[in-house]
Structures are given as structure tokens and as C-alpha cells.
Write an enzyme that holds these catalytic residues in place. Structure first.
Site, short mmCIF file in Angstrom:
data_model
loop_
_atom_site.label_atom_id
_atom_site.label_comp_id
_atom_site.label_asym_id
_atom_site.label_seq_id
_atom_site.Cartn_x
_atom_site.Cartn_y
_atom_site.Cartn_z
N ASN A 90 0.76 -1.13 0.13
CA ASN A 90 0.03 0.13 -0.02
C ASN A 90 0.77 1.24 0.04
OD1 ASN A 90 0.76 -0.67 2.67
ND2 ASN A 90 -0.70 0.53 3.42
N GLU A 144 -3.04 -4.58 -3.10
CA GLU A 144 -3.71 -5.71 -4.16
C GLU A 144 -3.58 -5.20 -5.33
OE1 GLU A 144 -4.94 -4.98 -1.22
OE2 GLU A 144 -6.33 -6.47 -0.53
N GLU A 184 0.18 5.39 0.69
CA GLU A 184 -0.73 6.60 0.92
C GLU A 184 -0.06 7.87 0.84
OE1 GLU A 184 -1.37 6.00 5.25
OE2 GLU A 184 -2.37 3.89 4.48
N CYS A 205 -10.98 -3.13 -2.87
CA CYS A 205 -10.16 -3.94 -3.77
C CYS A 205 -10.77 -5.18 -4.50
CB CYS A 205 -8.83 -4.46 -2.79
SG CYS A 205 -7.75 -3.68 -2.52
ZN LIG Z 1 -8.02 -2.58 -0.30
#
Ligand SMILES: [Zn+2]
Length: 281
Positions: A84, A99, A86, A127
Site C-alpha cells: 500500500n 492488491e 498513501e 479491492c
Molecule cells: Zn483494499
């Protein structure tokens, strides 16, 4: 390799031997996967599960402090890591999930059909909707919390590309003959808006990361080229310190533009950006 990845020493040692490198890889090709599975006496799925902390180590999560790792596996037993990412500023929605990061990483490497997705946490609804855009979503297996699921189990009564009449959902990106910047924008997957957009991070004259727009039938889980670019930068073991400038390439007839998004980020990170339209008029 960083401290939080030191726990699985047999894995780290095997990786360093097979790859002849101490750097955490962002992908493994078929031969590397096979060599590691032989060395560790495990299956490809078990290898992917053991590599999840390494995938999560690519995470940049200044807002949530929640590090997610995901690994996409293709038919050739290639592994593609994702994490991930951000944005440090702006709304919470300014984030790319692991993902999505793993799937873009696979597509940008011209992966074969994806067969499995292994994650260190349950996939969120966002996702699941994004994964549903894949041409082979119905055959995909998703594994988390030591359980495997057929993807349709995770998204019953789904809304997908077929509902809007799209006959060729997300599969391979058309990158075979890509050499010029517009070629990468043309590789965008945008069957709903036909928008073509690509972003590049340059160090001197060299492209050190690139991304293109991937769209979703429900739009909100569409992939922002900016977030994808930053995720790719991280997966390449690079940071903003390595970036000299950003470039955005968009078709002149696009119905919307990512210019403002990149401009905000370029100002925030004090990097120059260049915006190009093609074909040139
Ligand atoms: Zn997600």
C-alpha cells in the site's frame, strides 16, 4: 534487508543466494520461484506467504501506519509484489492498496494470466471491486489468513465489466511495441471513458518509474496514475530524492485530466512537472 524482514532467515538466505543480491526483489521470475521452492522445500503459494513481510516492507503508510503486502502469481509461477502507498497530505482516499499495487506490478511486467493473489490481510471491498475488473476474476484464487477462496466467493452478486457491455476486461496491457511516452499512455485500460494517460518519473534523462491509468466499472477503485507511479518508485527501491521531474502524457481528446493531481503533488514535493498532449497539434 530491513529489520522487520529478518525473522525468516532461511528465506532471506535462499533469496540472497538465488538472486545474488541483498535487495528485496519486487518480482521473481519462473526460474527464481522454482529454485526458491526447491531450496526451501515449499510450494509456490507457501513461498508467497513467506514473502508477504517482504512485500509489506515496500509499504508507505504515513496516515494509517498499517502495512499491507500482496503478491500476485501468474500461470508461469512468476511472483509480483505489491504494497500500500498513501499520500502524506490530502484526503484519506489518496491511497493505493497493496492488491492494486501487486496487480499493476504484474501487468507492467507483462505477466501471464494471474492465478493467485496472496495477501497479509483480508481484501477490503474496494479491492474486491478492483479485482473484479480482471478478465479472469472468476478463476482467481485469493489467499489470506491461511485460507484460500475462489474470488467469486468474496464478491457475490457482483457488478462488473459485463454489466456495462465490456467484452475485453482487464488482462494484458498493450506494451509490446511501447517505446515512446504516448505508447505507455495508450496502454491505459479505460474501456468506459477511453481516457489515455501515463506518468513518468525521471532522474536526469532516465525513466525510473512509470504508470498508466487503469479504470474500474465502478470508477472509485480506478487506479490513479500518480499513486501507481509512486508505488512503482517504492517497489524499485527509489524515493522522491531520486526524482528530478515528473511528466504527464495525455491524449488531447481525453474527457478528464490528471494534471491537477500531479500539479498538487509536484508542488508538495517541490519537483518540476511537464504536461504533454499528444498527438501534437
Ligand atoms: Zn483494499
Amino acid at each position: 534487508m530491513s529489520e522487520n524482514t529478518q525473522a525468516d532467515l532461511p528465506l532471506i538466505t535462499a533469496l540472497q543466494t538465488v538472486l545474488a543480491s541483498k535487495q528485496i526483489p519486487n518480482m521473481l521470475n519462473s526460474q527464481q520461484t522454482k529454485a526458491l521452492c526447491n531450496s526451501l522445500n515449499c510450494t509456490t503459494i507457501e513461498l508467497a506467504e513467506r514473502m508477504l513481510p517482504l512485500a509489506a516492507s515496500f509499504s508507505f503508510a504515513p496516515k494509517s501506519d498499517f502495512k499491507v503486502g500482496a503478491i500476485a502469481i501468474d500461470k508461469q509461477q512468476q511472483l509480483f509484489l505489491g504494497a500500500n502507498y498513501e499520500l502524506e497530505y490530502g484526503p484519506l482516499s489518496g491511497s493505493l492498496h497493496a492488491e492494486q499495487s501487486a496487480i499493476f506490478n504484474a501487468l507492467s511486467h507483462q505477466a501471464d494470466e494471474l492465478t493467485d493473489l496472496v495477501i497479509n490481510a483480508a481484501p477490503c471491498g474496494y479491492c474486491r471491486q478492483f479485482i473484479n475488473e480482471l478478465a479472469n476474476a472468476n478463476q482467481l484464487k485469493v489467499r489470506f489468513n491461511q485460507q484460500s477462496y475462489d474470488f467469486p466467493q468474496l464478491l457475490p452478486q457482483s457488478f462488473g465489466p459485463n454489466d456495462l457491455g465490456v467484452k475485453t476486461p482487464l488482462a494484458k496491457l498493450e506494451l509490446n511495441a511501447a517505446s515512446q511516452a504516448p505508447d505507455f499512455a495508450k496502454a491505459s485500460y479505460a474501456p468506459y471513458t477511453q481516457v489515455q494517460s501515463a506518468m513518468f518519473a525521471y532522474q536526469g534523462d532516465k525513466v525510473i518509474a512509470w504508470s498508466c491509468y487503469l479504470e474500474n466499472v465502478a470508477f472509485n477503485p480506478s487506479l490513479s496514475p500518480l499513486l501507481t507511479l509512486l508505488s512503482q518508485l517504492t517497489l524499485n527501491h527509489l524515493s522522491l530524492n531520486n526524482v528530478d521531474r515528473f511528466e504527464l502524457w495525455e491524449h488531447k481528446d481525453n474527457r478528464f485530466s490528471f494534471k491537477q493531481e500531479l500539479q498538487n503533488f509536484a508542488e508538495h514535493s517541490q519537483k518540476p512537472m511537464v504536461h504533454h498532449y499528444y498527438p501534437s497539434t
